[in-house]
Design an enzyme around this catalytic site. Structure first.
Site, short mmCIF file in Angstrom:
data_model
loop_
_atom_site.label_atom_id
_atom_site.label_comp_id
_atom_site.label_asym_id
_atom_site.label_seq_id
_atom_site.Cartn_x
_atom_site.Cartn_y
_atom_site.Cartn_z
N GLU B 49 0.84 -1.20 0.00
CA GLU B 49 0.00 0.00 0.00
C GLU B 49 0.88 1.25 0.00
O GLU B 49 1.82 1.38 0.79
CB GLU B 49 -0.89 0.01 1.24
CG GLU B 49 -1.84 1.19 1.29
CD GLU B 49 -2.74 1.16 2.51
OE1 GLU B 49 -2.49 0.34 3.43
OE2 GLU B 49 -3.71 1.95 2.57
N LYS B 125 -9.25 2.71 -2.46
CA LYS B 125 -9.54 2.11 -1.15
C LYS B 125 -10.87 2.66 -0.62
O LYS B 125 -11.09 3.88 -0.61
CB LYS B 125 -8.40 2.45 -0.19
CG LYS B 125 -8.45 1.75 1.14
CD LYS B 125 -7.22 2.13 1.99
CE LYS B 125 -7.11 1.32 3.25
NZ LYS B 125 -5.92 1.68 4.05
N CYS B 162 -5.66 -3.26 2.04
CA CYS B 162 -5.50 -3.30 3.51
C CYS B 162 -6.84 -3.37 4.25
O CYS B 162 -7.50 -4.40 4.23
CB CYS B 162 -4.64 -2.11 3.94
SG CYS B 162 -3.63 -2.43 5.41
N LYS B 195 0.39 -8.90 15.82
CA LYS B 195 -0.02 -8.66 14.44
C LYS B 195 0.14 -9.89 13.54
O LYS B 195 -0.81 -10.28 12.85
CB LYS B 195 0.79 -7.51 13.87
CG LYS B 195 0.15 -6.26 13.31
CD LYS B 195 -1.21 -6.22 12.88
CE LYS B 195 -1.83 -4.88 12.59
NZ LYS B 195 -1.01 -3.80 12.13
N GLY B 321 23.65 7.47 27.02
CA GLY B 321 24.26 7.33 28.32
C GLY B 321 24.29 5.87 28.73
O GLY B 321 23.30 5.16 28.56
N LEU B 322 25.44 5.41 29.25
CA LEU B 322 25.54 4.04 29.74
C LEU B 322 25.55 4.06 31.26
O LEU B 322 26.55 4.42 31.87
CB LEU B 322 26.82 3.37 29.22
CG LEU B 322 26.92 3.08 27.72
CD1 LEU B 322 28.12 2.18 27.45
CD2 LEU B 322 25.66 2.43 27.19
N GLY B 325 22.69 0.04 33.79
CA GLY B 325 21.39 -0.60 33.98
C GLY B 325 20.96 -1.36 32.74
O GLY B 325 21.59 -1.27 31.68
N ILE B 326 19.87 -2.08 32.89
CA ILE B 326 19.39 -2.94 31.81
C ILE B 326 18.88 -2.11 30.62
O ILE B 326 19.06 -2.49 29.46
CB ILE B 326 18.30 -3.91 32.33
CG1 ILE B 326 17.86 -4.91 31.26
CG2 ILE B 326 17.07 -3.16 32.82
CD1 ILE B 326 18.78 -6.08 31.12
N GLU B 433 8.40 3.00 32.91
CA GLU B 433 8.64 4.35 33.44
C GLU B 433 7.68 5.36 32.83
O GLU B 433 7.14 6.23 33.50
CB GLU B 433 10.05 4.81 33.09
CG GLU B 433 11.16 4.12 33.83
CD GLU B 433 12.52 4.49 33.27
OE1 GLU B 433 13.48 3.81 33.63
OE2 GLU B 433 12.61 5.44 32.46
N LYS B 540 3.90 14.75 31.31
CA LYS B 540 5.30 14.41 31.02
C LYS B 540 5.41 13.65 29.71
O LYS B 540 6.31 13.86 28.91
CB LYS B 540 5.84 13.49 32.12
CG LYS B 540 6.44 14.19 33.31
CD LYS B 540 7.12 13.15 34.17
CE LYS B 540 7.64 13.76 35.44
NZ LYS B 540 8.26 12.72 36.30
#
Lengths: 584, 584
Positions: B49, B125, B162, B195, B321-322, B325-326, B433, B540
């Site tokens: 599409e 469509k 679609c 999906k 930034g490292l 953390g995971i 978060e 936020k």
């Protein structure tokens, strides 16, 4: 024309506050206005579109618990209704309905007709705007009864909602043909500079085309980026203005409206009640208010939009950086008027000692009566530069040119202050910067709200003079007189703000392409350069704070551009990002 | 079942890259695939599409110059077409048409049928998805000829696009009744975890219901927050899977498809050509590929989405930034795979010297082979604290608790590095978060792109283990084993991530309300607390970077919530913002 012999309807309008999700507050406001209309012996009182839920409610209407609560709130209002019929707009569950896609929608935008303690029936909005800032086709099923009529005693009236009014062959036309003698129209119509005049023209057309008076009631208040500016109007069947409400504040009004001619009624009206409505002495129409100038309207929109955003997001006070420039001056003046000066903390964050701009910032704060603090940022920026330079193995001084470092230091200071004291940080950026992507990400456009987001730079000088002319002239002349220069990436050829703003406005708001702009006398290279910057800035723009919509085409609200967009009609070179090497 | 005696059509599918606005690149890709299909002696080749414009083009289709350019590009492809019919989807100007509101729309999503050097006609469509991430009713006029048919030699085929496929009584049904023997379906179907299975089920239903084979061709590539994952499929008239393309990469395939039964044709098919199509030896169907696991699909989506976002926004390299953390570990691993490790700069920004997390970050960078730098932030943060404290008249140490100061310092360093070297800064935040609004604005969620934006924390551990299992185990065990604790505002009662993620997923993706969650065994106070935080975090959340969609309901893309929202069903207390006083 209304004469003593023409039957009239006593119509009240309740231009009340629009607050999304505030069912309790909205019920109180609606019930109070219903009681007032009853005292005024009005036949009917009309509320704005979705007065009960607030507009636009977004995906709240996909929540079953919200729909249940809205229905309970409506039942409470129905029980409180008396002999004045109330047209209360809210969401209504309808049988699942498929329209333009494969989804079943089961909620309509409704107008509930309340009278004598009961819900008499519903009108469902037929035309669902899905363009610019509107996305009603996302949430709502269209109404299937455009011609529904209501009998209020002797009078037969129609109800239509906002967009329903504007097609030229829609619900008002169906209702007038079926026998309606007046149109009652709840609206949620957000402000932009050309809106008020446009509304007046369109309502007059609808009244004349259908030979019925039109009662157009709009809400008032800020909701995220939108400001509902009120300005409700009543127009007679021959297009005469009978009433206009003030803009930007609530208003209750009552007007005796001469009904349109009695026609053969073939629409099977729903009988709301059978008391006499049209046999009384007609009161003179209320006096018309003076209309605000264009710039006054913008000022009021900024103040109301900022006040409601801050308060409705739970903050009581704001902070902003005072640079000594026009953007910060106007933002501070708007905030001071919106919240009271004691709720605004301006922070001057000079990069060097004793500069002239610091003195201006101090004078501005004094003039506005806001709180003022100074945080010299040189010590912070120096350390930041040293840290960055150590990675790049460069002399920190070599980085000094980059004003973005200072902008980001200022943003960090403001956010920290905001966190420590529960303040909402305001960004001071304007639409000119936003359109071409000057300004640093996480820097000068950082904040929870950007009041001037939709105001071009050239407008800010007019707004500052408007504010100064009113009282106290709080914005120092030196700020007004400091020349504004367009900052852009090195090598780009940018015109002065007057030209930049005009090109951007015509491109965005009037949809003019390169050819049309060049024919108007703008330099082709300048036009192409500006328009390419507008497209390229989408990556930065997507993360900027919400602000107050004041133009017909607002970034974010009204323009849905892809971020990654390889359509580059304006110039052929690639972008500059990523052209340097990483440190090893 | 296909037998030697059943007439067949040789169908090619071109699962090519989706790139919005890249008319030049898209024309090249389409023309190359057309030439390939011609060599394969395919009767027809089907493209995704809006293969020519890219999907979703957004407000680009409101620009007249873009429509002109797209039409020129199509004419070029038509001229290049040969004996293999090409189904090329692009936008098409149509007579202005009003539908669900008062706007005239004059563009449709079309499938152009190209053959023998000419444009033979269009399918438009009909069903325009306007829910979740789709807003097609904003831009497009619906097609008005759902039953259109095409005669390719001996075969009569239908084309649908679609959403047209999924209503159960839409264009495929109209075309099958009218005589179609096969359905050719261009799609732009973005990935989320559920999906691929859903597509397979639905295509099988369409094939069986209508008794026709279905050729379903999807695009591939990242566009802003969406990843088109390919996975094109061909299903026989009785629902047997004849072909499945790989996910997350381009694919060209050709399948001999047994036509559905010849029926009385009452749809006046447009004759594309009159050469024989169904008289040849049938080739065996290609072998089916192994299907990726759910987590492997997510990993591939993150890699492809990140690669295309970075490159298509003009950047060649990234920085992040490292933290040790995971979140940072998985983001770095994704970026290294997406761009090559030499194009990733990881920056450790320890607040204190010699901590364990710095060692982990270093080991991670070494494992991934990415560039690595250390910027101790204590000197910067100290000065920032001192500046803020001076305004508040407080001891700087009293501010030390606020990790947001450190997060904002890190953001300022990263942005500065990005600016100096033309890098695109990646944010490392995750969906957990984001859902409850932990993390600092202009701090840890700051960046141009947030690959893990839609990944709940609990998923990140699985992704890290998946990556480690493949080769080299670059993510240190100490990162995988460090306990993840939920940080929230003081006084809020938050559950561990396993519970938080499950509540958020069921609330957002399954639409479960408080009652249903409590009945499943979750503590009511915890459920209410979490859901209120989700609503409150909208302020936020609105300014967080784009990221890769991997779930059915993505913040930003799929959820349109008001920011100012006074609907507070979950707890009754007011918000805490603004509860402290300003400095005088």
């Amino acid at each position: 024309m209304a004469t003593d012999r023409t039957p009239t309807l006593r119509v009240a309008g309740a231009q009340i506050v629009n607050a999304v999700g505030d069912l309790e507050g909205n019920v109180t406001r609606i019930r109070d206005a219903m009681a007032w209309a009853e005292e005024e012996a009005a036949d009917v009182v009309v509320f704005p579109e979705l007065a009960l839920t607030g507009y636009p409610p977004g995906d709240l209407v996909l929540r079953s618990d919200f729909l249940d609560a809205a229905r309970e709130a409506l039942d409470e209002l129905a029980a409180a209704s008396g002999s004045t019929t109330a047209i209360v707009s809210t969401v209504d569950r309808v049988p699942p309905r498929r329209s333009w896609d494969t989804q079943h929608r089961h909620v309509a935008i409704g107008a509930a007709v309340l009278c004598d303690g009961e819900l008499r029936g519903w009108y469902h909005k037929v035309l669902l705007p899905t363009y610019e800032l509107f996305d009603e086709a996302r949430h709502f099923a269209p109404g299937v009864a455009p011609g529904r009529l209501w009998r209020l005693g002797d009078a037969v009236v129609g109800v239509a909602i906002c967009e329903d009014l504007w097609s030229g062959d829609g619900p008002p036309e169906a209702q007038a043909i079926a026998g309606a003698q007046a149109m009652l129209v709840p609206n949620a119509s957000p402000f932009h500079r050309e809106k008020p005049g446009g509304r007046r023209r369109l309502v007059t057309q609808v009244a004349r085309r259908n030979g019925v008076p039109v009662v157009y009631v709009n809400g008032v208040g800020g909701q995220d980026e939108l400001v509902f500016d009120g300005g409700s109007i009543v127009v007679s069947a021959d297009g005469e203005l009978l009433h206009r409400s003030p803009q930007f504040r609530p208003d209750l009004f009552v007007v005796d409206v001469a009904l349109g001619p009695r026609r053969p009624v073939d629409g099977r009206p729903i009988t709301v009640h059978s008391r006499a409505t049209t046999q009384r002495e007609v009161r003179p129409a209320p006096r018309e208010l003076p209309v605000l100038s264009d710039d006054e309207q913008v000022w009021e929109a900024l103040v109301l939009g900022t006040r409601d955003f801050v308060r409705r997001n739970g903050a009581r006070a704001v902070t902003l950086g005072l640079s000594g420039g026009i953007d910060a001056a106007v933002t501070a003046a708007v905030a001071a008027e919106a919240l009271g000066p004691e709720r605004v903390l301006g922070v001057a964050m000079p990069a060097e000692d004793g500069d002239e701009e610091l003195a201006d910032a101090r004078e501005l704060a004094r003039g506005l009566g806001i709180r003022f603090a100074v945080v010299p940022i040189a010590p912070i920026t120096e350390r930041l530069e040293a840290g960055v330079a150590s990675v790049l193995d460069e002399d920190p001084d070599a980085l000094r040119e980059h004003s973005a470092l200072e902008a980001r230091t200022r943003a960090a200071v403001l956010w920290a202050l905001a966190d420590q004291r529960g303040l909402l940080p305001l960004a001071t950026g304007n639409k000119s910067e936003l359109s071409i992507g000057t300004g640093a990400s996480a820097g000068d456009m950082s904040g929870s709200f950007a009041p001037l987001k939709d105001c071009p730079k050239t407008l800010l000088y007019r707004l500052a003079r408007l504010r100064n002319a009113r009282d106290g002239a709080p914005i120092p002349d030196s700020i007004l007189e400091r020349p504004a220069t367009v900052h852009a990436a090195p090598g780009t050829d940018l015109p002065p703000y007057e030209v930049l703003d005009a090109i951007v406005e015509r491109y965005l708001e009037k949809g003019e392409a390169v050819e049309a702009l060049v024919q108007s006398g703008y330099d082709e290279a300048v036009v192409r350069g500006v328009l390419q910057l507008v497209d390229d800035a989408e990556l930065k723009r997507r993360q900027t704070p919400p602000g107050v919509k004041i133009t017909a085409r607002t970034f974010g609200q009204d323009l849905h551009m892809p971020i990654a967009n390889d359509w580059r009609p304006f110039r052929r070179e690639g972008r500059e990002l990523g052209s340097e090497l990483l440190p090893s």
